[in-house]
Design an enzyme around this catalytic site. Sequence first.
Site, PDB file in Angstrom:
ATOM      1  CG  ASN A   1      -0.200  -0.180   2.502  1.00 22.92           C
ATOM      2  OD1 ASN A   1       0.553   0.711   2.887  1.00 22.92           O
ATOM      3  ND2 ASN A   1      -0.349  -1.315   3.175  1.00 22.92           N
ATOM      4  CG  HIS A   2      -0.852   5.018   0.635  1.00 24.23           C
ATOM      5  ND1 HIS A   2      -1.818   4.077   0.904  1.00 24.23           N
ATOM      6  CD2 HIS A   2      -1.043   6.021   1.530  1.00 24.23           C
ATOM      7  CE1 HIS A   2      -2.566   4.512   1.904  1.00 24.23           C
ATOM      8  NE2 HIS A   2      -2.114   5.675   2.308  1.00 24.23           N
ATOM      9  CB  VAL A   3       1.525   3.580   4.636  1.00 21.82           C
ATOM     10  CG1 VAL A   3       2.382   3.770   5.880  1.00 21.82           C
ATOM     11  CG2 VAL A   3       0.374   4.587   4.613  1.00 21.82           C
TER      12      VAL A   3
ATOM     13  CB  ALA B   1       5.996   5.925   1.293  1.00 23.30           C
TER      14      ALA B   1
END
Length: 183
Positions: free
Chosen positions: A72-74, A77
């Site tokens: 996921n984006h978290v 990153a």
Amino acid sequence: MTFGGNLLIGASGSGGVAFLPMYLSALRAEFTGTVTVLMTHTATTFLPASTMALFADRVVTAVDPATWARANHVSLADEHDLFVVLPATANTLAAVAGGGAPNLLTTTVLEFPSPVVFFPAMSGLMWTKASVQRNVTQVRSDGHEVVEPADGPRYDVSLGRVVTGPTPPSPPQFVSKVVERLR
Ligand SMILES: Cc1cc2nc3c(=O)[nH]c(=O)nc-3n(C[C@H](O)[C@H](O)[C@H](O)COP(=O)(O)O)c2cc1C
């Protein structure tokens, strides 16, 4: 000299995404770190994720909700040192310029803690449109890097012939940019 790190490559839906394996091959000659490729839905229609997986350590498409807990984006990153977008479409640049997050790639741009490097790929007419240039200016003023495409010959998949116009950097130039950023 070799170099390492955890590299995230966002691939959006330019027909030129079909050339991405060449860039990853060039990278592998010098890069000892990990490469994750995050593909938009349109990118996967031009280049199957299974082909991309032959060149990357990991491919993320966000299609299957069962993968969302780990990809996921978290988490993306957090797990990567550098995020580059190659190729970057006009659509993706527009979303980023507007702070939009319509898909996992653009959401990860918002979540990424350091500036993202974009390599635009589109026809000359698209690239010179006022709306596209306005978005590029906005993306740059928000702190990201947008690498100016240089004029040169390239095979245009939409026309089925070689044209002269804005072209993303060659694979060696791309590798130099990644080295410069990861150093
Ligand atoms: C054959 C073909 C080639 C395309 N090539 C490009 C391109 O090089 N650059 C671009 O900005 N859009 C291109 N597009 C349009 C994008 O695929 C479209 O804007 C799409 O919504 C991009 O989605 P994404 O940014 O989420 O990947 C192309 C479309 C087609 C059908």
